[in-house]
Design a protein around this motif. Structure first.
Motif, short mmCIF file in Angstrom:
data_model
loop_
_atom_site.label_atom_id
_atom_site.label_comp_id
_atom_site.label_asym_id
_atom_site.label_seq_id
_atom_site.Cartn_x
_atom_site.Cartn_y
_atom_site.Cartn_z
N GLN A 20 0.83 -1.21 0.00
CA GLN A 20 0.00 0.00 0.00
C GLN A 20 0.86 1.25 0.00
N GLY A 21 0.46 2.20 -0.82
CA GLY A 21 1.16 3.47 -0.90
C GLY A 21 0.30 4.60 -0.37
N PRO A 22 0.77 5.83 -0.48
CA PRO A 22 -0.07 6.96 -0.10
C PRO A 22 -1.23 7.07 -1.09
N LEU A 23 -2.24 7.87 -0.73
CA LEU A 23 -3.43 7.96 -1.58
C LEU A 23 -3.16 8.91 -2.74
N SER A 24 -2.43 8.38 -3.70
CA SER A 24 -2.04 9.13 -4.88
C SER A 24 -1.47 8.13 -5.89
N PRO A 25 -1.23 8.58 -7.12
CA PRO A 25 -0.61 7.68 -8.11
C PRO A 25 0.90 7.52 -7.93
N LEU A 26 1.45 7.94 -6.79
CA LEU A 26 2.89 7.94 -6.58
C LEU A 26 3.52 6.58 -6.85
N LYS A 160 0.66 22.92 -1.65
CA LYS A 160 -0.39 21.92 -1.46
C LYS A 160 -1.68 22.31 -2.18
N SER A 161 -2.27 21.35 -2.86
CA SER A 161 -3.60 21.51 -3.44
C SER A 161 -4.60 20.84 -2.50
N VAL A 162 -5.56 21.61 -2.00
CA VAL A 162 -6.56 21.05 -1.09
C VAL A 162 -7.34 19.93 -1.79
N ALA A 163 -7.60 20.11 -3.07
CA ALA A 163 -8.34 19.08 -3.83
C ALA A 163 -7.57 17.77 -3.86
N LEU A 164 -6.25 17.85 -4.06
CA LEU A 164 -5.44 16.62 -4.12
C LEU A 164 -5.20 16.03 -2.74
N GLU A 165 -5.49 16.79 -1.69
CA GLU A 165 -5.38 16.25 -0.34
C GLU A 165 -6.67 15.54 0.06
N ILE A 166 -7.82 16.11 -0.33
CA ILE A 166 -9.11 15.59 0.12
C ILE A 166 -9.71 14.57 -0.82
N ALA A 167 -9.75 14.88 -2.13
CA ALA A 167 -10.46 14.03 -3.09
C ALA A 167 -9.94 12.59 -3.13
N PRO A 168 -8.62 12.35 -3.22
CA PRO A 168 -8.14 10.96 -3.26
C PRO A 168 -8.52 10.18 -2.01
N ASP A 169 -8.51 10.83 -0.85
CA ASP A 169 -8.89 10.18 0.40
C ASP A 169 -10.35 9.75 0.35
N VAL A 170 -11.22 10.63 -0.11
CA VAL A 170 -12.66 10.33 -0.17
C VAL A 170 -12.92 9.21 -1.16
N VAL A 171 -12.34 9.31 -2.35
CA VAL A 171 -12.56 8.28 -3.38
C VAL A 171 -12.07 6.92 -2.89
N HIS A 391 0.51 15.98 -2.82
CA HIS A 391 -0.61 16.93 -2.85
C HIS A 391 -0.39 18.03 -3.88
N ASN A 392 0.41 17.73 -4.89
CA ASN A 392 0.69 18.67 -5.97
C ASN A 392 1.00 17.84 -7.21
N ARG A 393 0.41 18.19 -8.35
CA ARG A 393 0.58 17.35 -9.55
C ARG A 393 2.04 17.25 -9.99
#
Length: 435
Positions: A20-26, A160-171, A391-393
């Motif tokens: 498991q990784g962080p909630l991102s495409p990293l 930091k992008s708030v959208a990239l902090e919150i949206a991946p967590d929710v999805v 949290h940043n593209r």
């Protein structure tokens, strides 16, 4: 004593397993970097959210019960010839077992986490984090690493992008809720039901402006009083820094420990400022607990509870900061504020933090040696911190590229920042940390 660095291995002979990784495409992007370098790459998914982030020919799913996982991962490591293991956080139930089995087989372990530095950094360490970190905790070793590292560019990057902090967590978490039948035995590492947590979070967000306005008024009144004050930032109940890297069963015990010590030992003219964590959605009702402690210890006029605002606004003029083991300690020291860490945090180093017990901190706080602190920051930036952000593209691209390169070069914890044994572990165990 630092361990000897390995020579980089032929990429074609290395087989990576990502958990498991962080909630991102990293992690998917890191995998692509490693594939391009000639490595073999595998991934195991445990839940629908994992699958959304990375699925395809090189991925597998584990859908069994958690008690079957140690045997499963041991067989997988052997069968696939895994040479390197990569995972985010070392205390999740699946990750702990995987690290144990990997260590038995001499498999390299790389652990990622959000950065100790702000902003635009990620953490990448060998073998473990926090109490299990192999990074030295002795001033001489840190200065030597800093001298070898040279100058580091600390300029803020990747806002930091708030959208990239919150949206991946929710999805991620809603996928795990609504698609649970696909992975019926998955055991999440978080404490609270995601839907309820999001509902409470939305309500908290709706009250943020009002709460921040009240906090500004409280800080103004605090400064106007002229009283010396100490800061005590709260941490999340689900934080592994509490659950795995401390002996406390709940942060309620930490609050009681700090307030009781303050009541008994702090100068009568001083105040204690308790501040909530910005991501706390209120499950624990800390205001009620603090109110009860204030009443019991007759501290009504001496304890201030802040439910919002920015921690940094309190640093100017603070007598000290008490923390369990939060990275807020690093931010406070950078502002010249004395710090007492109740547990042996990564930065809990003689010369940087108060080394006496908590009772002595209130009257004689030891301030940080700013030169040693500078060496520490330069040393971690060169060895166990990597430029990038989830949290940043652009930050995700940079993190994937930089982490993959450090892993390929076997330069993680280098130069010279890998101790043969976790240097914080003995002290932590003496304090009751169950590791």
């Amino acid at each position: 004593m630092s361990g000897r660095a390995e020579m980089p291995a032929d990429a074609s002979r290395r087989t990576f397993l990502f958990l498991q990784g962080p909630l991102s495409p990293l992690y998917k992007k890191m995998g692509a970097e490693l594939l391009a370098a000639g490595c073999r790459v595998k991934r195991i998914n445990f839940c629908p959210g994992d699958w959304l982030h990375w699925h395809g020919a090189r991925t597998r799913s584990f859908k069994g019960k958690t008690d079957a996982w140690p045997t499963h991962i041991a067989e997988f490591l052997e069968r696939e010839g895994i040479t390197d293991l990569v995972l985010h956080g070392d205390q999740r139930i699946y990750h702990k077992a995987a690290i144990t089995e990997a260590s038995k087989r001499g498999i390299r372990v790389f652990v990622t986490e959000l950065g100790l530095l702000r902003s635009g950094w990620m953490t990448l360490e060998r073998e473990g984090l926090a109490t299990l970190s192999r990074f030295p905790n002795e001033a001489g070793a840190i200065r030597a690493i800093s001298n070898r590292a040279g100058e580091i560019d600390f300029a803020p990057r990747f806002p930091k992008s708030v959208a990239l902090e919150i949206a991946p967590d929710v999805v991620y978490n809603l996928a795990n809720v609504f698609l649970k039948p696909l992975y019926p035995n998955y055991q999440r590492h978080t404490l609270y039901p995601p839907v309820l947590e999001y509902l409470r979070g939305a309500w908290r967000l709706s009250t943020e402006r009002r709460r921040d306005r009240l906090v500004r008024q409280q800080i103004e009144a605090l400064r106007a009083s002229g009283s010396p004050y100490f800061i005590f930032p709260l941490q999340l109940e689900g934080d592994f820094q509490l659950r795995a890297h401390s002996p406390y069963k709940s942060f309620a015990e930490v609050i009681e420990t700090v307030v009781t010590s303050f009541a008994k030992n702090a100068p009568r003219t001083s105040q204690l400022v308790i501040k909530t964590h910005p991501l706390d959605v209120g499950f624990e009702n800390w205001p009620a607990l603090v109110a009860d402690l204030k009443s019991r210890h007759r501290l009504t006029e001496r304890v201030v509870f802040l439910d919002g605002g920015r921690l940094g606004d309190l640093f100017d003029g603070a007598s000290g900061l008490v923390t369990l083991n939060s990275t807020a300690g690093v931010e406070a020291m950078q502002a010249g504020v004395p710090v007492k860490s109740l547990m042996p945090a990564h930065y809990d180093i003689k010369g940087m933090t108060h080394q006496g017990d908590l009772s002595s901190f209130w009257s004689s706080p030891e301030g940080p040696d700013l030169e040693l602190l500078s060496d520490y920051l330069r040393a971690i930036a060169a060895t166990v911190q990597v430029r990038g952000s989830i949290h940043n593209r652009d930050g995700v691209e940079a993190a994937a590229r930089n982490m993959a390169q450090r892993i390929l070069d076997l330069s993680v914890n280098e130069p010279g920042a890998f101790s043969a044994f976790p240097p914080r572990l003995e002290k932590a165990r003496a304090l009751g940390v169950p590791l």
